[in-house]
Design a protein around this motif. Sequence first.
Motif, PDB file in Angstrom:
ATOM      1  N   MET A   1      12.477 -22.504  32.165  1.00 17.73           N
ATOM      2  CA  MET A   1      11.660 -21.622  32.955  1.00 17.73           C
ATOM      3  C   MET A   1      10.724 -22.478  33.818  1.00 17.73           C
ATOM      4  O   MET A   1       9.839 -23.142  33.290  1.00 17.73           O
ATOM      5  N   PRO A   2      10.906 -22.468  35.108  1.00 19.20           N
ATOM      6  CA  PRO A   2      10.067 -23.266  36.017  1.00 19.20           C
ATOM      7  C   PRO A   2       8.604 -22.824  35.970  1.00 19.20           C
ATOM      8  O   PRO A   2       8.297 -21.657  35.749  1.00 19.20           O
ATOM      9  N   ALA A   3       7.713 -23.786  36.189  1.00 15.21           N
ATOM     10  CA  ALA A   3       6.273 -23.514  36.137  1.00 15.21           C
ATOM     11  C   ALA A   3       5.588 -24.164  37.329  1.00 15.21           C
ATOM     12  O   ALA A   3       5.905 -25.289  37.696  1.00 15.21           O
ATOM     13  N   THR A   4       4.654 -23.423  37.925  1.00 17.27           N
ATOM     14  CA  THR A   4       3.855 -23.926  39.037  1.00 17.27           C
ATOM     15  C   THR A   4       2.396 -23.917  38.630  1.00 17.27           C
ATOM     16  O   THR A   4       1.887 -22.912  38.136  1.00 17.27           O
ATOM     17  N   GLU A   5       1.735 -25.035  38.840  1.00 18.54           N
ATOM     18  CA  GLU A   5       0.318 -25.152  38.500  1.00 18.54           C
ATOM     19  C   GLU A   5      -0.498 -24.316  39.481  1.00 18.54           C
ATOM     20  O   GLU A   5      -0.247 -24.334  40.685  1.00 18.54           O
ATOM     21  N   SER A  71     -16.628 -35.434  28.306  1.00 20.54           N
ATOM     22  CA  SER A  71     -17.320 -34.401  27.536  1.00 20.54           C
ATOM     23  C   SER A  71     -16.995 -32.991  28.034  1.00 20.54           C
ATOM     24  O   SER A  71     -17.453 -32.014  27.471  1.00 20.54           O
ATOM     25  N   LYS A  72     -16.209 -32.898  29.110  1.00 20.75           N
ATOM     26  CA  LYS A  72     -15.866 -31.593  29.689  1.00 20.75           C
ATOM     27  C   LYS A  72     -14.538 -31.075  29.146  1.00 20.75           C
ATOM     28  O   LYS A  72     -13.621 -31.849  28.882  1.00 20.75           O
ATOM     29  N   THR A  73     -14.447 -29.761  29.000  1.00 14.42           N
ATOM     30  CA  THR A  73     -13.188 -29.117  28.644  1.00 14.42           C
ATOM     31  C   THR A  73     -12.547 -28.615  29.923  1.00 14.42           C
ATOM     32  O   THR A  73     -13.136 -27.843  30.673  1.00 14.42           O
ATOM     33  N   MET A  74     -11.329 -29.061  30.180  1.00 10.74           N
ATOM     34  CA  MET A  74     -10.593 -28.707  31.393  1.00 10.74           C
ATOM     35  C   MET A  74      -9.504 -27.705  31.033  1.00 10.74           C
ATOM     36  O   MET A  74      -9.029 -27.671  29.898  1.00 10.74           O
ATOM     37  N   ARG A  75      -9.123 -26.897  32.022  1.00 10.53           N
ATOM     38  CA  ARG A  75      -8.024 -25.946  31.844  1.00 10.53           C
ATOM     39  C   ARG A  75      -6.982 -26.168  32.916  1.00 10.53           C
ATOM     40  O   ARG A  75      -7.309 -26.388  34.076  1.00 10.53           O
ATOM     41  N   THR A  76      -5.728 -26.074  32.511  1.00  9.65           N
ATOM     42  CA  THR A  76      -4.624 -26.119  33.458  1.00  9.65           C
ATOM     43  C   THR A  76      -3.848 -24.820  33.280  1.00  9.65           C
ATOM     44  O   THR A  76      -3.436 -24.470  32.175  1.00  9.65           O
ATOM     45  N   VAL A  77      -3.667 -24.099  34.398  1.00  8.59           N
ATOM     46  CA  VAL A  77      -2.996 -22.795  34.377  1.00  8.59           C
ATOM     47  C   VAL A  77      -1.666 -22.913  35.103  1.00  8.59           C
ATOM     48  O   VAL A  77      -1.592 -23.486  36.202  1.00  8.59           O
ATOM     49  N   PHE A  78      -0.617 -22.351  34.500  1.00  6.64           N
ATOM     50  CA  PHE A  78       0.714 -22.380  35.095  1.00  6.64           C
ATOM     51  C   PHE A  78       1.230 -20.958  35.286  1.00  6.64           C
ATOM     52  O   PHE A  78       1.047 -20.105  34.422  1.00  6.64           O
ATOM     53  N   LYS A  79       1.888 -20.731  36.423  1.00  8.53           N
ATOM     54  CA  LYS A  79       2.611 -19.486  36.659  1.00  8.53           C
ATOM     55  C   LYS A  79       4.056 -19.754  36.271  1.00  8.53           C
ATOM     56  O   LYS A  79       4.685 -20.677  36.792  1.00  8.53           O
ATOM     57  N   ILE A  80       4.570 -18.970  35.349  1.00 10.65           N
ATOM     58  CA  ILE A  80       5.954 -19.130  34.887  1.00 10.65           C
ATOM     59  C   ILE A  80       6.834 -18.222  35.739  1.00 10.65           C
ATOM     60  O   ILE A  80       6.577 -17.025  35.860  1.00 10.65           O
ATOM     61  N   THR A  81       7.867 -18.801  36.331  1.00 11.54           N
ATOM     62  CA  THR A  81       8.765 -18.006  37.199  1.00 11.54           C
ATOM     63  C   THR A  81      10.153 -17.962  36.639  1.00 11.54           C
ATOM     64  O   THR A  81      10.531 -18.706  35.792  1.00 11.54           O
TER      65      THR A  81
END
Length: 81
Positions: A1-5, A71-81
């Motif tokens: 399943m392809p994913a786009t950030e 010290s920072k919490t980062m988030r990475t979001v992906f759209k699953i196509t």
Amino acid sequence: MPATELIVTSLGQVGGKELLVPTGKEGSFYPHVQDWVTGQLKAKTPVKDVSTAVLVKGIKQWAVYEWKSGSKTMRTVFKIT
């Protein structure tokens, strides 16, 4: 399943979940979201799947990962196509 950030903005809480809205800009493309996760683990950056704690407006399927950068919490979001 392809994913786009995706690049997103938080609009607060809805029903106990954080509402994220895409800004319209898209980032990197991956043949599968697991490719990104594997790259992070090889770089010794532990990631945590927090997809059930957020809602992404206008996207049917998504995956959200949290990771630490200093010290920072980062988030990475992906759209699953």
